[in-house]
Write a protein that holds these residues in place. Structure first.
Motif, PDB file in Angstrom:
ATOM      1  N   SER A 119       0.856  -1.184   0.000  1.00 31.23           N
ATOM      2  CA  SER A 119       0.000   0.000   0.000  1.00 31.23           C
ATOM      3  C   SER A 119       0.892   1.233   0.000  1.00 31.23           C
ATOM      4  O   SER A 119       2.085   1.151   0.302  1.00 31.23           O
ATOM      5  CB  SER A 119      -0.901   0.020   1.245  1.00 31.23           C
ATOM      6  N   THR A 156     -12.586   7.661  -5.902  1.00 30.42           N
ATOM      7  CA  THR A 156     -12.543   6.243  -5.536  1.00 30.42           C
ATOM      8  C   THR A 156     -12.895   5.336  -6.722  1.00 30.42           C
ATOM      9  O   THR A 156     -12.775   4.116  -6.627  1.00 30.42           O
ATOM     10  CB  THR A 156     -13.511   5.934  -4.379  1.00 30.42           C
ATOM     11  N   TRP A 210     -10.512   2.789   1.677  1.00 33.84           N
ATOM     12  CA  TRP A 210     -10.447   2.972   0.216  1.00 33.84           C
ATOM     13  C   TRP A 210     -11.686   3.651  -0.343  1.00 33.84           C
ATOM     14  O   TRP A 210     -11.612   4.370  -1.336  1.00 33.84           O
ATOM     15  CB  TRP A 210     -10.278   1.622  -0.466  1.00 33.84           C
TER      16      TRP A 210
END
Length: 471
Positions: free
Chosen positions: A348, A420, A467
């Motif tokens: 990440s 997103t 997220w």
């Protein structure tokens, strides 16, 4: 975040609780604690482990501890386990999670006559709030139900009484609890399943969301206390980064998920010519191996991590300390870097500072190209359930800084939803900006769809808040 381990044993439990708790050291480095119950009642030791590892702090106490039941923890917040007494009797308690309505619960409990003693930086700690909610109830069962009903955020607990060890998973199952059993009937509860293997426990049960059981220290039976709830929101990031490779959550192995993540990243890369694949150690290693398995590119360890003394760099509250730890613990292998077009798999990209500092050294070591593939979507929202990464605000996140710049500081919820969406133009501009800031040749993130598929759970069973920003 933190982790815990508890057991009810037919013989002394001290060694099992000691080693079982130590196997959670990768989850925190603020405080550690052990508590056992035996003929001498409750015994407890708590230490600050910011400068010394758990084992070195607690080995001195082992010969003086005795008991057939025990609980232990690694905590990234307050001192624990705690010893409390109330209507339900005397008990020990340790917890994992984040109580977001802490101040509200404190006021309610004080209004009801409770008082608090274990202050952390002048504030009441979450473990004492959890313990007081249990202590103010007529029984442990009712106390656990009271805890689930009152707490906002997440809260999994182990509670030790004269009867045994209660294990209660967060009501939405955001953190896991696994039950193990030895051949002699001894029982254990753990957050990390890997803590069971070398201690001789076999996995016999995964607790469902909100489920509570009693590991009976007299009959060595697993007694049902609270049934599992239907809705589960297990933290998806546990598989991607936080969890230990040898562990499984709800029966799904961490390392296998990371391998599948890498394979999914490779499947979406077309016509990319590189010389080798590498992982940013250690959590990026399995992702890189999965990527290499699909592309048939050589896997080369361009960096190795010096693990004996350095903790996980993200845990510290200090940015300076995080950067120093990240720099010192990753050692380059220049022979695998010079003249190479490299693709790095990273679990990440959170703040981006450490990764930028690390990769900034690659050109001086002769790297021709640096391509980066992140094994999960951009992190746009700070976690409010597990506190996995200390943050003073959303702009500490590199993805949010990019959005802030692209929207001239006027980002709102409508904009965030577009960022997103991996197919939107705003998303693509955000990734381009991050790539440029980090100095990469190319940058791609895993799609949410592929992340969920790699885990293998239905989307509604996972928490993907960091997220998506959706509960």
């Amino acid at each position: 975040m933190g982790g815990f381990f508890g057991c009810a044993s037919r013989t002394s439990c001290v060694a099992d609780v000691f080693y079982g708790s130590d196997y959670h050291s990768h989850l925190g480095n603020i405080r550690g604690g052990l508590m056992v119950y035996g003929e001498n009642g409750f015994q407890r030791f708590i230490h600050d482990i910011r400068k010394d590892p758990f084992r070195s702090k607690f080995e001195q106490h082992l010969d003086g501890m005795d008991g057939s039941m025990g609980i232990g923890c690694i905590s990234d917040t307050d001192p624990q386990p705690l010893n409390l007494a109330g209507e339900a009797g005397v008990f020990g308690v340790t917890m994992v999670g984040v109580i977001s309505n802490l101040e509200t619960l404190q006021k309610e409990l004080c209004h009801g006559g409770s008082h608090f003693s274990e202050l952390v930086n002048g504030k009441v700690g979450p473990t004492e709030i959890a313990g007081t909610l249990i202590a103010s109830s007529p029984s442990i069962k009712e106390g656990l139900l009271n805890l689930q009903e009152k707490v906002e955020g997440s809260c999994s607990v182990l509670v030790m009484t004269e009867k045994g060890v209660y294990a209660c998973r967060d009501k939405f199952g955001r953190t896991p609890i696994v039950i193990g059993q030895k051949a002699d009937g001894s029982l254990a509860a753990s957050l990390e399943s890997c803590a069971l293997h070398n201690l001789g426990y076999k996995i016999v049960r995964w607790l469902g969301p909100g489920e509570a059981v009693l590991l009976n220290g007299k009959t060595f039976e697993i007694e049902s206390v609270l049934p599992a709830r239907k809705q589960c929101r297990m933290c998806a990031f546990m598989w991607i980064y936080y969890g230990f490779p040898a562990s499984s959550y709800d029966g799904i192995n961490v390392e296998e998920v990371r391998y599948r993540c890498g394979a999914a990243l490779a499947a979406r890369d077309k016509n990319l010519e590189v010389d080798a694949v590498a992982g940013v150690p250690d959590s990026g290693t399995a992702h890189a191996l999965g990527y290499a398995s699909v592309t048939h590119l050589p896997y080369k360890r361009s960096f190795v991590k010096y693990t004996p003394t350095w903790p996980r760099s993200f845990i510290s509250d200090s940015q300076t300390t995080r950067r120093h730890v990240a720099k010192m613990k990753l050692i380059p292998i220049q022979d695998f870097i010079h003249g190479q077009r490299l693709l790095f798999c990273e679990d990440s990209i959170v703040r981006g500072t450490q990764l930028k500092d690390t990769f900034a050294r690659l050109p001086e070591w002769g790297a021709k190209e640096v391509h980066v593939r992140a094994a999960c979507p951009p992190i746009l929202f700070g976690c409010k359930y597990l506190n996995f990464s200390p943050s003073r605000g959303p702009l500490e996140l590199i993805a949010r800084r990019a959005v802030h710049a692209l929207e001239d500081g006027k980002e709102d919820e409508a904009h965030m939803e577009e960022y997103t969406d991996c197919n939107s133009e705003k998303y693509k501009k955000m990734v381009e900006m991050i790539c440029k800031e980090m100095g990469f040749t190319t940058l791609k993130y895993q799609t949410l769809e592929d992340t969920i598929a790699a885990i293998g759970e239905p989307p509604e069973g996972l928490c993907t808040y960091c997220w998506t920003g959706k509960e």
